[in-house]
Each structure stands twice: as C-alpha cells, then as structure tokens.
Design an enzyme around this catalytic site. Structure first.
Site, mmCIF file in Angstrom:
data_model
loop_
_atom_site.group_PDB
_atom_site.id
_atom_site.type_symbol
_atom_site.label_atom_id
_atom_site.label_comp_id
_atom_site.label_asym_id
_atom_site.label_seq_id
_atom_site.Cartn_x
_atom_site.Cartn_y
_atom_site.Cartn_z
ATOM 1 N N GLU A 177 0.826 -1.207 0.000
ATOM 2 C CA GLU A 177 0.000 0.000 0.000
ATOM 3 C C GLU A 177 0.862 1.260 0.000
ATOM 4 O O GLU A 177 0.522 2.259 -0.644
ATOM 5 C CB GLU A 177 -0.936 0.000 1.207
ATOM 6 C CG GLU A 177 -1.997 -1.093 1.194
ATOM 7 C CD GLU A 177 -2.915 -1.013 -0.022
ATOM 8 O OE1 GLU A 177 -3.143 0.101 -0.532
ATOM 9 O OE2 GLU A 177 -3.389 -2.067 -0.470
ATOM 10 N N HIS A 180 1.842 2.311 -3.434
ATOM 11 C CA HIS A 180 0.883 3.190 -4.121
ATOM 12 C C HIS A 180 1.072 4.632 -3.673
ATOM 13 O O HIS A 180 1.055 5.557 -4.491
ATOM 14 C CB HIS A 180 -0.546 2.731 -3.832
ATOM 15 C CG HIS A 180 -0.905 1.417 -4.435
ATOM 16 N ND1 HIS A 180 -0.583 1.069 -5.733
ATOM 17 C CD2 HIS A 180 -1.571 0.346 -3.920
ATOM 18 C CE1 HIS A 180 -1.035 -0.145 -5.992
ATOM 19 N NE2 HIS A 180 -1.638 -0.609 -4.908
#
Length: 707
Positions: A177, A180
């Site tokens: 994550e 990203h």
C-alpha cells in the site's frame, strides 16, 4: 500481540483528509478520483467490465462508451498525454519526504508494523517517512470501511488517507500500500505485460475483469525497467479468481528453468528498488543506514574517488537515540570554503536540515553528535585531483537530555527487539509552567514479578533520586503519566538474555485547562485529561452538540433485572421539547413490572401535551398498556413479554416535576403463581360462610330470701 481494532476514529475527528473510501471509483486497492477518471480511457474499462466500475458504496456505475470515430480532437490529444502518477511531477512527493500520522484506532503492534514497513522503504530507497509536524500534505494511516486502499502518489492540498483494513495489517501488505502512496501502479498493468503474462479471463470473478486492464504507453512511465515478476506490486496468480485453485494470471515463460512465482508480499524486489530510486532521482551512491552502529566511506576508498560524484548517506536510528559520527580518515581536495570537493553533515533528515559542518582537505573533524535521531551526509567531487577519500563510523547513543515540548522516545532498535545489555537514561524538560505528559503507544518488555531483569523506570523529577512513579515490565501498557513539575526522568535497562519489542511513547507539555477562569468553557464540569481536557455533566444531564453545554439526559437501552428511571432533570422540572425512550429487556421467560413512585406532568384529559406512554415490546406500535399524565399515580404495570417500552414527551409550554419509577423483572412462572395465589385468596374470601353471631338467652331465676 493485540491486533484488535478500536473503531473509534480518533484522528478522523480532527483531520479532514482525502478519504479513499469516497473515491470516484476503485481499481483493485487503488482509489481513483475524478481527475484520474478524466485522464484514463474509461471506455476500455467499460468494454471489459460491462459497466462495473465499483464505487465506494459497492454499487456499479454506468459509464457510457463513446462511439468510435466520435472522439473530439481535444480528447485525442489528451489520450496521448502522459497520465500515470509516476510520470506526473505533482504526484511525486517533494524531496522524497512523506510526512505521516497514525490514527488513534490502531494498537501498538499495528503501529510497529507500519513503522517497519516505512523503514523498509527508507532502507532501500531515498524516500523518507517523517512524523508530521506542520506540513500541509501528509498521509494518515487509518481504518476505513472500504478496507485496504490508497491513492497513487501525492494528491496535494492537504492530508490523504491510506486505509489499512482488517486482515491488511501485515508487513508485506502495508509495504504494498505504501508503494501506491509513493507513486506506483500495479506491475501487471504495464503496457508490455502481454509479452510476459497471460490473463485467463474465464477464471476471473464476474465484475472483477477491470482489475486486469493494462495501461497504455502514454499513461504510465516504467522508467526503463524490465517487467518484474518479483515485484511486491504484482498480483498473485489466483487474484480475483472464481476458485482458489484457478489461475487468473500466469507468467508466459520460465526464468532460470522454472516458472517465476508472482504476488509475493515479503519484501521489495530489486526492480521495485530500482524504479523507486529512479522516480525520486536518488543519488547513484550512498545509502540509508539504520543499524545501531556502522561505517561508510567514499567510493573507491582508499584508492581514490572519481570526479563529479554525488553520494548521500542517511543515518537513521530509533527516536529517542542520538548519533555520534566520527571521521577516521579524510583526504579530499582542499579549496577555499571547500568549494570543489567536500563532505557536508546536516543535523536532520534532508538537505535543508541545519548544517553541522562542511569539510575538505585532510584535517579530521571533531566528533559530531546529532540533536535527534537522524543525520544527512552528502559527498560531492568536481575536481580531477586524486585523493583517498574519506571513511567514517557512527554509533547510536540512547538517552540524554531532551529539552522539547513534545516528541517521541522508543527503546533501542524499536520496533524490532531491543538489544541486550542496554542502559538508557532520558531527562525530559518542557517549558516552565507546564507538566510533562507521557502516553504509551506500545509496551512489551520481558516479564518478571519485580521487573528485576528488563524494565522501564520513571521518576517525577530530574534525577535518579526523584520520587519513583513506577518500574514497569511485561506486556500491559502503563497508564498515562503526568509529572508534578516540568521535568521527568526515564531509565530503560535490558540484561543479556531475553529481548522483546520494547516500548514507544509520546511526551508533551501538559497544562490543566480546567484551572482556567472559564472552567475550560464547560457549563458544568471540566475533566482534565493528559494532553487535553473534556467537559462533563452532572448526573441526569448529558453533553450538548457543542461538547461544552449540558442538557437533561433521558432514555436508553437497559438490560438490568431491576433499576430506576426518571424524567430529565428529576427532581427539578423537566425541560421543554424532550422525547425520551427507555427500552427495557429482560431474559427470556421473564416479565418486567413498572411501579411509579412519583408522578406529576402537565394534566390533560387525553394526555395531548406532556405524557408517559408504556408498551409491551420495543417499538412504537407494540401493545399499549397506558398513556398517563396529570398527577394521579399509575398502577403497577407488568409487561406481556420480556421487554417494555417507556416513552416520555414534553411540549414547549408548561413543565412539571415529572416522574420517578422503579422496574423489576421476575420469571413468568413466579408472576403467574403470585397472580393465581392472589386470585385464590380473593375467591376464598368470596366463598367463606358467613359467621353467625350467637344469640344470648336471658333466663329469669327466682331468688329466694334467705331465712
């Protein structure tokens, strides 16, 4: 370890962040905003998904596809522009610095995982994660209903959330994550992916086809790196599969004689590292050093360095530690003001941190001790002069005097296990007139009944002879601590055997807001808490919407077998325009009885204005026992089932004293027996024969006169 969630969104109450759960659409775990949708070719998504771009609510959004040949010149020109965040400068975090905040709804163990994931990115790239102070743009680790998701890159203009949902609080998933956040899309969406993997569409779950779209060359910048099967940003082979043993994505060829595995969530691949270093223009040499001690040197040392070199070393140790830096060898081209070849040491995490020294020539500098837990060392060469270069060693120092109004202290090497045979002493001082407040984020120290081996000792003052606050060990977080002065003494000790994760705490200046003349702005009661305060109300009252004023409280869901209820403000007059509902629930086979001890409301024949309404059940259409008003005391009421609903209403005119009532619960059989006994008693009284009063007969006896 505790991985439970407290769903109370602490940070969300004060931070208005860009919420990924409110995104225009999702692409797997990637949140897309309106700008993303405008830039991407949504018609391709609709082709594959048949109108199934998933919104935050889980519903599907219809997006009509433009007819072929009908696209405008402006749209055709826009489709040729670079659109991916990795190729858009505004989506890249300036200087690679990403400020962050961790929401209060995470446990200490989860916070440790987040920090481990951030340190992993820092160690292998030149990206820096920094606890936010006053930065406008930053990320917020939080738990949102949409689960695990994030925007790609920096959104700008304020905070943005990275949602770590349930079962996502794993090291590899958090690293993914954060990828990203840093600016990367999924590896399998690269334009050249069809040369490397096959998408098996018949195995994809219906409605999830859009997750396997690929981007076009003008939409993403792969930075010249080859396709990376090992990327932590790559999907696994059965992602969004109809069945766990059905593949949705497979490599097309073998690597070193075997089919390469995909979808690992263990660590950054060499390709991930190379792309991140290119995206953030990391210097060609240098690295991030996170060990408690180590050494580094200029390229080629001691055989000389080349011209036009640029290297950066970032030294990062545990918050609460300092760094001592010593140069053991120095041989650089000497120039006025060290203009050509030099080493710069800065006291902080980046190139704009305070300069501690600029060095050249062959004179070894004195030792440098950092103010906090980071140092920035930059080496540049621009001459053709051949010198040995330099070599340096560093070591983390735990403890010391800390004169700041807020900060963080962690055990050495946190969030990894602390090191053996450590003894660290911190002397905290905040501004005069304040107290020192401490709040623990996590705590795990070797357990012992008397904390004889590893422990954390806190004293209320500036020395080891100050009054002892406590000696702590084990796995339970100590309560918040507040000093009596502006100083606090903290000591951490570990022995040579068992090591644990240690501790993490925040310290800050603390003031009693409730001692101010306005009582903290609270109408009734002010309660001082560590780092803040809150308003409270007297019994029978509750906080208003402004969290400062108080208004009469009423209603509730009660499961006790017995208790009492009363009108708002009892025994004072109830306020106008109140609507209170009590829902009483007893165990099955129980019945609830309600007995009013006091009753006085505005009187009316039909109880139109103020009244109390009692029902068997929990809804407004349950069986009605009665609607009461005035001053006549209602009879005892027993529910038909194991629940009862009591509603009190007042209008905006006349107010009275109100009511006070007690309720109690008994088993149905007991109530029936009592009712039957009462009926029998009444029946016996009705059927008993009448008692006949005996008649008294009087008999006249003739008396004779004695002789």
């Amino acid at each position: 370890m505790d991985y439970s969630y407290d769903l109370e969104e602490v940070v969300e109450e004060t931070i208005d962040y860009k919420d990924p759960c409110k995104a225009a659409a999702f692409w797997g775990d990637i949140a897309l905003d309106e700008e993303d949708l405008a830039n991407f070719k949504i018609d391709r998504i609709v082709d594959l998904t048949k109108h199934t771009i998933h919104t935050v609510s889980g519903a599907a959004t219809n997006i009509s596809r433009p007819e072929k040949g009908r696209r405008t010149r402006k749209e055709r020109r826009r489709s040729r522009e670079k659109r991916a965040s990795t190729s858009r400068p505004e989506r890249v975090w300036p200087d690679g610095v990403i400020p962050y905040v961790i929401s209060g709804n995470f446990s200490g163990s989860q916070r440790a995982i987040f920090r481990q994931a951030m340190r992993h990115w820092e160690k292998h790239t030149c990206v820096t994660f920094l606890e936010r102070t006053d930065e406008d743009s930053y990320i917020v680790f939080t738990y949102r209903p949409c689960g695990c998701c994030s925007y790609v890159g920096r959104r700008g203009g304020g905070p943005q959330a990275i949602s770590i949902g349930k079962n996502c609080d794993k090291f590899g998933i958090v690293v993914h994550e954060l990828g990203h956040v840093i600016g990367f899309w999924h590896e399998h969406t690269r334009p050249d992916r069809d040369d490397h993997v096959s998408i098996i569409r018949e195995n994809i779950q219906p409605g999830q086809e859009y997750n396997f779209l690929k981007m076009e060359p003008e939409e993403v910048e792969s930075l010249g790196e080859t396709y990376d099967f090992d990327s932590i940003m790559h999907y696994a082979r059965n992602t969004f599969s109809r069945g766990i043993f059905l593949d949705t994505i497979l490599p097309k060829y073998d690597v070193n004689g075997v089919r390469p595995p995909i979808g690992q969530r263990t660590r950054l691949s060499s390709g991930d590292v190379a792309q991140a270093r290119k995206l953030y223009k990391c210097p060609a040499c240098g690295e991030t050093l996170q060990d408690s001690q180590g050494n580094f040197s200029s390229p080629g040392f001691p055989n000389g360095y080349s011209a036009y070199m640029h290297c950066v070393w970032r030294l990062s140790v545990t918050p609460g530690e300092k760094i001592i830096l010593n140069f053991t060898s120095l041989d650089l081209y000497r120039s006025r003001l060290c203009w050509y070849d030099y080493i710069e040491v800065r006291d902080g995490f980046w190139k704009k941190a305070p300069l501690r020294g600029r060095f050249c020539g062959d004179k070894i500098p004195e030792s440098i001790i950092s103010t906090e837990s980071r140092l920035w060392i930059e080496f540049r060469s621009s001459s053709n002069w051949v010198g040995k270069g330099f070599q340096a060693v560093y070591e983390a120092l735990c403890g010391g005097e800390v004169k700041k109004d807020s900060g963080h202290i962690q055990s050495p090497n946190y969030p990894d296990d602390y090191r053996p045979n450590k003894a660290c002493v911190w002397k905290l001082s905040v501004s005069e007139g304040f107290h020192v407040g401490i709040s623990f984020q996590s705590f795990e120290i070797e357990r012992h009944d008397s904390c004889a081996y590893d422990y954390l000792e806190i004293r209320d003052g500036s020395s080891e002879t100050s009054p002892l606050v406590g000696r702590f060990c084990g796995y339970d977080k100590p309560d918040d601590i507040k000093s009596s002065t502006n100083q606090l003494w903290i000591k951490f000790v570990s022995d040579g055997s068992i090591n644990k994760a240690g501790f993490s705490l925040n310290y800050f200046k603390e003031v009693d807001e409730c001692s101010r003349p306005n009582n903290g702005g609270c109408e009734q009661r002010c309660v001082n808490t560590l780092g803040s305060y809150k308003c409270a109300c007297d019994p029978g009252y509750e906080l208003g919407q402004d969290k400062k004023s108080c208004e009469a409280a009423c209603g509730g869901f009660l499961t006790k077998l017995n208790g009492s209820i009363n009108s708002p403000g009892w025994p004072k007059e109830y306020p106008p325009n109140k609507n209170c509902i009590w829902q009483l629930v007893a165990p099955t086979q129980y019945r609830i009885s309600l007995k009013f001890d006091q009753f006085e409301t505005e009187g009316n024949d039909v109880c139109k204005y103020d009244f109390v309404e009692v029902r068997s059940g929990l809804t407004s259409d349950s069986k009605l026992h009665g609607k009461f008003c005035g001053s006549e005391l209602p009879a005892v009421i027993t529910s038909q089932y194991n629940n009862m609903r009591i509603e009190f209403k007042s209008d905006n005119t006349v107010s009275k004293k109100g009511f006070q009532a007690n309720f109690f619960s008994e088993k149905k059989n007991n109530i029936q027996k009592l009712q039957q006994l009462n009926e029998v008693n009444r029946g016996q009284q009705n059927q008993a024969p009448k008692r006949v009063r005996p008649r008294m007969r009087l008999r006249t006896v003739k008396k004779t006169r004695p002789p």
